[in-house]
Design an enzyme around this catalytic site. Structure first.
Site, mmCIF file in Angstrom:
data_model
loop_
_atom_site.group_PDB
_atom_site.id
_atom_site.type_symbol
_atom_site.label_atom_id
_atom_site.label_comp_id
_atom_site.label_asym_id
_atom_site.label_seq_id
_atom_site.Cartn_x
_atom_site.Cartn_y
_atom_site.Cartn_z
ATOM 1 N N LYS A 124 0.864 -1.196 0.000
ATOM 2 C CA LYS A 124 0.000 0.000 0.000
ATOM 3 C C LYS A 124 0.885 1.225 0.000
ATOM 4 O O LYS A 124 2.031 1.190 0.486
ATOM 5 C CB LYS A 124 -0.897 0.026 1.244
ATOM 6 C CG LYS A 124 -2.157 0.851 1.043
ATOM 7 C CD LYS A 124 -3.209 0.040 0.311
ATOM 8 C CE LYS A 124 -4.493 0.797 0.115
ATOM 9 N NZ LYS A 124 -5.550 -0.084 -0.405
HETATM 10 P P1 NAD Z 1 -13.046 7.876 -2.798
HETATM 11 O O1 NAD Z 1 -12.045 8.898 -2.476
HETATM 12 O O2 NAD Z 1 -13.477 7.700 -4.218
HETATM 13 O O3 NAD Z 1 -14.387 8.127 -1.946
HETATM 14 C C1 NAD Z 1 -14.404 8.204 -0.551
HETATM 15 C C2 NAD Z 1 -15.782 8.706 -0.109
HETATM 16 O O4 NAD Z 1 -15.839 8.684 1.314
HETATM 17 C C3 NAD Z 1 -16.085 10.133 -0.538
HETATM 18 O O5 NAD Z 1 -17.453 10.233 -0.840
HETATM 19 C C4 NAD Z 1 -15.770 10.933 0.720
HETATM 20 O O6 NAD Z 1 -16.469 12.176 0.767
HETATM 21 C C5 NAD Z 1 -16.259 9.974 1.775
HETATM 22 N N1 NAD Z 1 -15.709 10.208 3.107
HETATM 23 C C6 NAD Z 1 -14.431 10.453 3.461
HETATM 24 N N2 NAD Z 1 -14.352 10.608 4.784
HETATM 25 C C7 NAD Z 1 -15.608 10.439 5.265
HETATM 26 C C8 NAD Z 1 -16.183 10.482 6.551
HETATM 27 N N3 NAD Z 1 -15.428 10.751 7.625
HETATM 28 N N4 NAD Z 1 -17.517 10.242 6.676
HETATM 29 C C9 NAD Z 1 -18.293 9.988 5.595
HETATM 30 N N5 NAD Z 1 -17.788 9.936 4.348
HETATM 31 C C10 NAD Z 1 -16.491 10.166 4.200
HETATM 32 O O7 NAD Z 1 -12.481 6.499 -2.199
HETATM 33 P P2 NAD Z 1 -12.834 5.024 -2.616
HETATM 34 O O8 NAD Z 1 -11.888 4.595 -3.655
HETATM 35 O O9 NAD Z 1 -14.301 4.925 -2.834
HETATM 36 O O10 NAD Z 1 -12.431 4.236 -1.273
HETATM 37 C C11 NAD Z 1 -13.312 4.151 -0.160
HETATM 38 C C12 NAD Z 1 -12.876 3.006 0.733
HETATM 39 O O11 NAD Z 1 -12.881 1.785 -0.024
HETATM 40 C C13 NAD Z 1 -11.460 3.138 1.292
HETATM 41 O O12 NAD Z 1 -11.431 2.566 2.583
HETATM 42 C C14 NAD Z 1 -10.629 2.293 0.343
HETATM 43 O O13 NAD Z 1 -9.451 1.799 0.944
HETATM 44 C C15 NAD Z 1 -11.606 1.168 0.051
HETATM 45 N N6 NAD Z 1 -11.338 0.443 -1.200
HETATM 46 C C16 NAD Z 1 -11.283 1.098 -2.390
HETATM 47 C C17 NAD Z 1 -11.036 0.380 -3.550
HETATM 48 C C18 NAD Z 1 -11.031 1.019 -4.920
HETATM 49 O O14 NAD Z 1 -10.946 0.286 -5.913
HETATM 50 N N7 NAD Z 1 -11.143 2.336 -5.037
HETATM 51 C C19 NAD Z 1 -10.813 -1.005 -3.479
HETATM 52 C C20 NAD Z 1 -10.897 -1.648 -2.242
HETATM 53 C C21 NAD Z 1 -11.158 -0.895 -1.106
#
Ligand code: NAD
Length: 432
Positions: A124
């Site tokens: 990561k």
């Molecule tokens: P992103 O940046 O596209 O979206 C994150 C969202 O969470 C946004 O809407 C943001 O406003 C919101 N957010 C942030 N802090 C917040 C809070 N305190 N309360 C409420 N909402 C909040 O990110 P993403 O890619 O969607 O990733 C989200 C989660 O999923 C992370 O934990 C990431 O590690 C995990 N994840 C992502 C992927 C991927 O392919 N993008 C894969 C596996 C896991």
């Protein structure tokens, strides 16, 4: 049991002793590892090797802000374990992305790729910054400088980054370009790129689609249909918004969503297409006309059938767990439920589908993207979605079978399987 029937989910007995509260992300990841390692009676030397990250790099990332000031950000790349293949894991731009958090996320990637049986290890990366307040010029500088500073650890057969919180396909395009400037054209150096640069069809939607498929199969195993579900989703970014879209298309009712700016709730169901348009127009789901306001924390306590935390880690913890009403939690985010809360939920009969399978759709399609890049070939979206469902749902079915036969939670079954596979690779390679 018919061939295609999913094993039913029953909750195992829970030990009286509570896990400690207030663990850091790394301590929490380690807690789940120790539990799995103990259950499979992993030998001490191997456990010690798997407990520790293989390599950690801390870099400085200087950038010139648009107002002319120079700022030096902290950047990290942690390679946790590469016994099963090249290191694989996203890059996060977030204020909380410190070494402890990045280390935890790297370890989760090791177990996730192993549970899915993908030929990758776990890594990561992160840069400690608030991407939401940065201009495109500032984000491009951060990405290029960070990439240059970690480039000696990367490689198409060594370590392959992808998007995560605060990063996206554009970030990956910049990373690919910065790496290529030094080492030559290498599309397979990152996944989650725009399709115009060799990205896979369906990668942007893959994690959310995977969350929806896992939710569908879980409720089926609980004897219900996805069309009966009322779903609340915290986080409306890549994962949350796509999970909402696919679950809505499957017939579920999305009753609440939130992002960093606020949230909305409608017990009769939100108009998901309207929400998407509102979000594209205003930059947030907050204040969608015709809905009630709902903060990110209040969303965790909304009455619903499925709660999908899809934002940041540690949100369901000692302080918030008491108010959770959902009988099922599907972890879209990495590490959203702390060990303390996980224990409480299991004691109360709440089923928790762990991150290392629930959000595995993203890394699965990243694997497809990498194989397409290596072969200089391009798959149609339909093929990507079919293969994703095959890989993810068959890995999940194996976990449901194991949880039922071993009398353990889905999280324990996932950690046991992941640890066993990495330990076997280590032994075969002759590390120990
Ligand atoms: P992103 O940046 O596209 O979206 C994150 C969202 O969470 C946004 O809407 C943001 O406003 C919101 N957010 C942030 N802090 C917040 C809070 N305190 N309360 C409420 N909402 C909040 O990110 P993403 O890619 O969607 O990733 C989200 C989660 O999923 C992370 O934990 C990431 O590690 C995990 N994840 C992502 C992927 C991927 O392919 N993008 C894969 C596996 C896991």
């Amino acid at each position: 049991m018919p061939e295609d029937a999913l094993p039913s989910i029953s909750l195992p007995p829970v030990a009286d002793e509570r896990p400690p509260a207030g663990l850091s992300p790394w301590q929490a990841a380690l807690y789940f590892f120790e539990d799995g390692a103990c259950r499979i009676q992993l030998d001490g030397g191997c456990a010690d090797l798997l407990r520790r990250p293989w390599r950690e790099l801390h870099v400085s990332v200087p950038i010139r802000r648009d107002n002319g000031t120079l700022e030096v950000l902290a950047g990290f790349r942690v390679q946790h374990n590469g016994a099963r293949g090249p290191y694989k894991g996203g890059v996060r731009f977030h204020p909380q992305a410190d070494l402890d958090e990045v280390r935890a996320l790297a370890a989760l990637m090791t177990w996730k790729t192993a549970v899915l049986d993908l030929p990758f290890g776990g890594a990561k990366g992160g840069v400690q910054c608030d991407a939401t307040t940065m201009s495109e010029n500032e984000l491009r500088q951060i990405t290029r400088t960070y990439t240059q500073n970690i480039a000696h650890l990367l490689g198409v057969s060594r370590d392959i980054p992808a998007p995560d919180l605060g990063t996206n396909a554009q970030t990956m395009a910049w990373m690919m370009d910065a790496y290529g400037a030094r080492y030559g054209y290498s599309p397979g150096i990152v996944t989650g790129k725009p399709p115009a640069l060799g990205g896979s069809e369906g990668r942007a939607e893959a994690t959310g689609l995977g969350v929806a498929l896992i939710t569908r199969d879980t409720v089926q195993a609980m004897g219900r249909g996805v069309e009966e579900l009322r779903v609340a989703i915290q986080g409306y970014g890549n994962v949350g918004a796509n999970a909402a879209r696919y679950l809505d298309a499957m017939g579920a009712t999305i009753v609440a969503v939130s992002d960093i700016h606020g949230g909305v709730h409608d017990p009769d169901g939100l108009d998901v297409a309207g929400l998407q348009a509102h979000c594209a127009r205003t930059g947030s789901v907050a204040a969608m006309p015709g809905t009630q306001d709902c903060s990110g924390e209040a969303l965790l306590h909304v009455e619903c059938d499925v709660l999908i935390p899809a934002a940041i880690n540690g949100v369901i913890n000692r302080e918030t767990v008491g108010g959770v009403q959902a009988p099922l939690i599907v972890e879209g985010a990495n590490g959203p439920v702390t060990p303390y809360a996980d224990h409480e939920l299991t004691k109360r009969g709440v089923v928790v589908v762990p991150d290392i399978i629930a959000n595995g759709g993203g890394v699965t399609v990243s694997y497809f993207e990498w194989t397409q890049n290596v072969q200089r070939y391009h798959w149609e979206q339909e093929r990507v979605e079919e293969e994703l469902e095959r890989v993810l749902c068959s890995a999940y079915r194996d976990l449901l079978v194991r949880a039922a036969s071993d009398g353990v939670t889905l999280r324990a079954a996932a950690f046991m399987t992941g640890i066993e596979r990495v330990a076997e690779a280590i032994r075969l390679r002759g590390f120990l």
